[in-house]
Design an enzyme around this catalytic site. Structure first.
Site, mmCIF file in Angstrom:
data_model
loop_
_atom_site.group_PDB
_atom_site.id
_atom_site.type_symbol
_atom_site.label_atom_id
_atom_site.label_comp_id
_atom_site.label_asym_id
_atom_site.label_seq_id
_atom_site.Cartn_x
_atom_site.Cartn_y
_atom_site.Cartn_z
ATOM 1 N N HIS A 11 0.803 -1.010 -0.064
ATOM 2 C CA HIS A 11 -0.084 -0.052 0.040
ATOM 3 C C HIS A 11 0.895 1.182 0.051
ATOM 4 C CE1 HIS A 11 0.715 -1.496 3.955
ATOM 5 N NE2 HIS A 11 0.693 -0.306 4.594
ATOM 6 N N HIS A 100 27.929 -2.789 -10.776
ATOM 7 C CA HIS A 100 28.875 -3.655 -9.545
ATOM 8 C C HIS A 100 28.200 -4.797 -8.982
ATOM 9 C CE1 HIS A 100 31.801 0.023 -8.618
ATOM 10 N NE2 HIS A 100 31.360 -0.017 -9.999
HETATM 11 C C1 RB5 Z 1 3.993 -0.101 5.455
HETATM 12 O O1 RB5 Z 1 3.458 0.692 6.311
HETATM 13 C C2 RB5 Z 1 5.652 -0.351 5.547
HETATM 14 O O2 RB5 Z 1 5.886 -0.825 6.689
HETATM 15 C C3 RB5 Z 1 6.098 -0.947 4.514
HETATM 16 O O3 RB5 Z 1 5.854 -0.450 3.264
HETATM 17 C C4 RB5 Z 1 7.730 -1.135 4.231
HETATM 18 O O4 RB5 Z 1 8.350 0.135 4.528
HETATM 19 C C5 RB5 Z 1 8.340 -2.297 5.029
HETATM 20 O O5 RB5 Z 1 9.578 -2.599 4.949
#
Ligand code: RB5
Length: 115
Positions: A11, A100
């Site tokens: 999302h 690389h």
């Molecule tokens: C979602 O909120 C976030 O945790 C996810 O997109 C990501 O950053 C996880 O590594």
């Protein structure tokens, strides 16, 4: 025949993914959008495994993943044999990840890069 590039996001990356799907098409690639499709909260590994699995099985030569930081996608994608997913936040890192590190999945921290 255009190169098929699987692309997936959670999302946090869904808006930037839509831009990239459009951009890839305009560059002559064939993006294979594996979701997610909306802003409802989803589990990023589901999309990491969908894209990385295609690269692992040689169904695709390279792919694209997006999440908020890029980190979760990289942890999950890099569990796949033959996958070298690189978290990339600027042009230089992108170029070096190819030159690389032979990166084959571009992973973007969608909350920390501009379109
Ligand atoms: C979602 O909120 C976030 O945790 C996810 O997109 C990501 O950053 C996880 O590594």
């Amino acid at each position: 025949m255009p190169e098929v590039i699987p692309i997936g996001a959670d999302h946090a990356g869904v808006d930037l993914k839509a831009r990239l799907v459009h951009e890839l098409r305009s560059l002559g690639y064939e993006p294979l959008d594996l979701g997610t499709t909306g802003t409802a909260s989803v589990d990023y590994p589901d999309f990491a495994h969908a894209v990385a699995g295609r690269v692992e099985r040689n169904d695709a030569r390279r792919g694209v993943l997006l999440c908020g930081t890029g980190l979760g996608m990289s942890y999950a994608a890099n569990r796949h044999s033959g996958v070298r997913g690189a978290v990339v936040w600027n042009d230089d890192i992108a170029r070096l990840s190819r030159q690389h590190n032979d990166a084959n999945i571009l992973i973007l921290p969608a909350r920390f890069v501009s379109a």
